[in-house]
Each structure stands twice: as structure tokens, then as C-alpha cells.
Design an enzyme around this catalytic site. Sequence first.
Site, mmCIF file in Angstrom:
data_model
loop_
_atom_site.group_PDB
_atom_site.id
_atom_site.type_symbol
_atom_site.label_atom_id
_atom_site.label_comp_id
_atom_site.label_asym_id
_atom_site.label_seq_id
_atom_site.Cartn_x
_atom_site.Cartn_y
_atom_site.Cartn_z
ATOM 1 N N ARG A 48 0.863 -1.188 0.000
ATOM 2 C CA ARG A 48 0.000 0.000 0.000
ATOM 3 C C ARG A 48 0.893 1.231 0.000
ATOM 4 O O ARG A 48 2.125 1.114 0.082
ATOM 5 C CB ARG A 48 -1.018 0.003 1.157
ATOM 6 C CG ARG A 48 -0.650 -0.682 2.411
ATOM 7 C CD ARG A 48 0.396 -0.004 3.242
ATOM 8 N NE ARG A 48 0.186 1.409 3.403
ATOM 9 C CZ ARG A 48 1.123 2.313 3.609
ATOM 10 N NH1 ARG A 48 2.401 1.954 3.687
ATOM 11 N NH2 ARG A 48 0.851 3.596 3.745
ATOM 12 N N GLY A 49 0.251 2.404 -0.078
ATOM 13 C CA GLY A 49 1.013 3.639 -0.274
ATOM 14 C C GLY A 49 1.078 3.872 -1.774
ATOM 15 O O GLY A 49 1.464 2.972 -2.529
ATOM 16 N N ALA A 50 0.709 5.088 -2.199
ATOM 17 C CA ALA A 50 0.496 5.334 -3.627
ATOM 18 C C ALA A 50 1.692 4.927 -4.518
ATOM 19 O O ALA A 50 1.518 4.166 -5.480
ATOM 20 C CB ALA A 50 0.106 6.800 -3.831
ATOM 21 N N ARG A 92 -7.816 -0.659 -6.395
ATOM 22 C CA ARG A 92 -7.953 0.506 -5.494
ATOM 23 C C ARG A 92 -8.156 1.746 -6.365
ATOM 24 O O ARG A 92 -7.304 2.061 -7.190
ATOM 25 C CB ARG A 92 -6.720 0.691 -4.609
ATOM 26 C CG ARG A 92 -6.591 -0.384 -3.550
ATOM 27 C CD ARG A 92 -5.666 0.027 -2.443
ATOM 28 N NE ARG A 92 -6.320 0.831 -1.431
ATOM 29 C CZ ARG A 92 -5.666 1.428 -0.439
ATOM 30 N NH1 ARG A 92 -4.354 1.351 -0.348
ATOM 31 N NH2 ARG A 92 -6.323 2.119 0.473
ATOM 32 N N GLN A 198 -2.005 2.444 9.993
ATOM 33 C CA GLN A 198 -0.738 2.545 9.238
ATOM 34 C C GLN A 198 0.272 3.428 9.964
ATOM 35 O O GLN A 198 1.482 3.219 9.840
ATOM 36 C CB GLN A 198 -0.989 3.115 7.831
ATOM 37 C CG GLN A 198 -1.692 2.178 6.877
ATOM 38 C CD GLN A 198 -3.180 2.406 6.879
ATOM 39 O OE1 GLN A 198 -3.776 2.772 7.899
ATOM 40 N NE2 GLN A 198 -3.830 2.180 5.754
ATOM 41 N N ASP A 239 -2.455 10.758 -2.445
ATOM 42 C CA ASP A 239 -2.798 9.652 -3.348
ATOM 43 C C ASP A 239 -3.260 10.138 -4.711
ATOM 44 O O ASP A 239 -3.231 9.406 -5.696
ATOM 45 C CB ASP A 239 -3.873 8.766 -2.722
ATOM 46 C CG ASP A 239 -3.260 7.895 -1.647
ATOM 47 O OD1 ASP A 239 -2.990 8.431 -0.558
ATOM 48 O OD2 ASP A 239 -3.000 6.707 -1.917
ATOM 49 N N ASN A 249 -5.717 12.218 0.379
ATOM 50 C CA ASN A 249 -4.756 11.421 1.155
ATOM 51 C C ASN A 249 -5.545 10.652 2.214
ATOM 52 O O ASN A 249 -6.767 10.818 2.335
ATOM 53 C CB ASN A 249 -3.700 12.345 1.796
ATOM 54 C CG ASN A 249 -2.560 11.552 2.409
ATOM 55 O OD1 ASN A 249 -2.014 10.649 1.770
ATOM 56 N ND2 ASN A 249 -2.190 11.854 3.636
ATOM 57 N N LYS A 250 -4.837 9.829 2.968
ATOM 58 C CA LYS A 250 -5.484 8.997 3.993
ATOM 59 C C LYS A 250 -6.464 9.805 4.829
ATOM 60 O O LYS A 250 -6.169 10.918 5.255
ATOM 61 C CB LYS A 250 -4.396 8.376 4.873
ATOM 62 C CG LYS A 250 -4.869 7.560 6.051
ATOM 63 C CD LYS A 250 -5.787 6.421 5.645
ATOM 64 C CE LYS A 250 -5.166 5.486 4.630
ATOM 65 N NZ LYS A 250 -6.190 4.618 3.963
#
Length: 350
Positions: A48-50, A92, A198, A239, A249-250
Site C-alpha cells: 500500500r502507499g500510492a 484501489r 498505518q 494519493d 490522502n489517507k
Amino acid sequence: MSEPLVSLKWERGALVLLDQTRLPDELSYIRCTDYREVGKAIFRLSVRGAPAIGVAAAYAMVLAYQEIEKTVPKGQQKEAFLSAGGELISSRPTAVNLSWAVHEMIRTWDSLPKGNKLEGLTERARAIEEEDKILCSRMADHGADLFKGKKNLRILTHCNTGALATAGIGTAFGVIYRLHERGQIERVYADETRPLLQGARLTGTELMVNHIPCCLISDNMAGWVMKEKHIDAVIVGADRIAANGDAANKVGTYSLAVLCAYHHIPFYITAPFSTFDFSISSGDEIRIEERNPEEVRQIKGVYTAPKDIPVFNPAFDVAPHTLITGIITEKGVLTPPYDVAIKEYERSLH
Ligand code: MRU
């Protein structure tokens, strides 16, 4: 934990992913030889993480080709390749790095001569991975330069944006890492980042492994920490960034941006070119992924709420450009007016 944290590696025709759902309890790896397994790993957040999702998707396209080349008649191979790309993109929806990487692999297919394309596609995926490392390092330099001459910095960050979220040292975390190397960090405050933690699980691990002075807080403490602890800046990743600077973003990032405005704290987004979506004019056009309600009802498989309580579980939110002090990129720091700065930045990429 003594092994370096590496989110993924390409090894003898397979993509090996560090299973991030198991951190910090164990270091376990998933060896993917089928692109569908990579899609599932992206969906589950094993990777995960763009930027890391983008690199994983590029290698997944190599896996797709390996299969297609053996099983699909010549005339239908391109169609099968496109369809594998579509499947990966749907795993995603918010991080644009994923579709950027898939389209990059499709462009590479088109540019390669007829015949076996395995080597060319593998080379391109490797180049995407290598480029990400360089981008991270450049963002770290530009971001850290914003704080030249300043000491004892207290930085607050959200989610995970480090080595686990990229192929390099990270986006926002890379800036923090560079500031630490330069001896400028007093303390990093890390939001735990509910529902999937996270921040606590991954950023917590990266901060400790790198011996960066830190303090873990739950998300709802951020405002009070800003008031009581003198935070110099909030630095987060993204993201997807729209042409006007609105940045997804998150989830929790929007609240931080609002809190920063109230407390007069600079709020920085850090992201490479592959996170920009120049085709959308504002954050209103960003599709926000909604995830399984169980992620909110439970923590690590244990219910912390009534089992049937209704839940809203957006994985991301959008910080409006009006609340963003600067966007740290590999080419420098973009500042308002963002529509102008981002147009210029886009031009500089060609
Ligand atoms: O759901 P995740 O863990 O993939 O979300 C990650 C983030 O929101 C990061 O801040 C973002 O991808 C930028 S990081 C390098």
C-alpha cells in the site's frame, strides 16, 4: 527488527511483497507469480502507499505478460494485456499512481517491436522502481530545504509515507528522514491512523528502526498536540492531486489541514509527478475508496463496537488547496496559486 524495510522486490520472475498487514508483529513475504495475486494484495493493503502500489502494478503487468505470452493466441494478446491492466486498476480507485503505472506499461508495450516483449516490459518496471527511489530522494532534499537554519523541529505526520509506501525513502517520511539526517528533528508526532493503523504499525516501525525521536498519538489528539506542543509543520503524502492542488490522502488529512489553518501551522503535501492527476480540475472529481465496515468495527480482528452498527469507512479524504501551504515535489515546492504552479509543473515534465 533488524532487516531493512523493503516494500517489494522483483526476484527471478516473481514479485515478492512484504505483507504489511502483518507488521509490526512479523516480517513475512508473499511471492506473487500471478498478476491477480498482486491485485488482491493491493486490495488487502499487503502492499500500500500510492508510489509502492504503482511499482507493484508495473511488475504485475510483467506477470500478466508472462501468462498471456504462453496462453493467449498472438492476435488477442494486447487485448488480454489491457484487460489485466483494467483489473489491476480496479483494485484501489483513489491512488492515481496505480493507473499511471499500468498505462506506462501499456505505452511500453506499444513502443516495443513485434515479438517477445518480456525483456522490454521488465526493464520498464525496473525503471519505474528505480525512478521512484530518485524521486523520493529529490523530494526529501526540496522538503528539508524549506526548514534551512531551523533546529529542534517538531513535525506531525499521518498514515505511512516511508520506505513501506514507496520504493525509496518515502514521500513525506523522506523529508522527515532527511531533516533527521541533518540533525534538525526534535520529535516526530505520528498519528496512529485509524482504522487500519498505518501510522502506529508502519510509521511507528519506520521511526523506531531509523532511530528518529518520535511520539505516537491517536488521531483525535492532533489538535491538542498542536496547541500544547508547538508543532512546526504537518507533512503528509497524497494519493491523487487535482489540477487546482486539492489533494486526496489517507482519511484524517482533511482534519489536519483544518486544524493547521486554525493554529497557523504550515501544512505540506509531498508527492511525485505520478500522484498528480492533471486531467481533473478539482478534488470533487476524486473517487474516494470506501472499505469494509468491519475495519471500523474491529481492531486486529477483535470487535470494539456492536457487531451490526452502521459504519462509514472512507479510506481517504481531500484537503482543499486553500489549506495547503506547499506541495513538495521532485522538482521543487509548488506554492499558490496552484492552478498556475501545477500547469507550469506539468509543462516541465514533458
Ligand atoms: O490506504 P493506504 O495505506 O494505501 O494509504 C496511504 C496513504 O494515504 C499515503 O499517505 C499516500 O499513499 C501517500 S504516500 C507515499
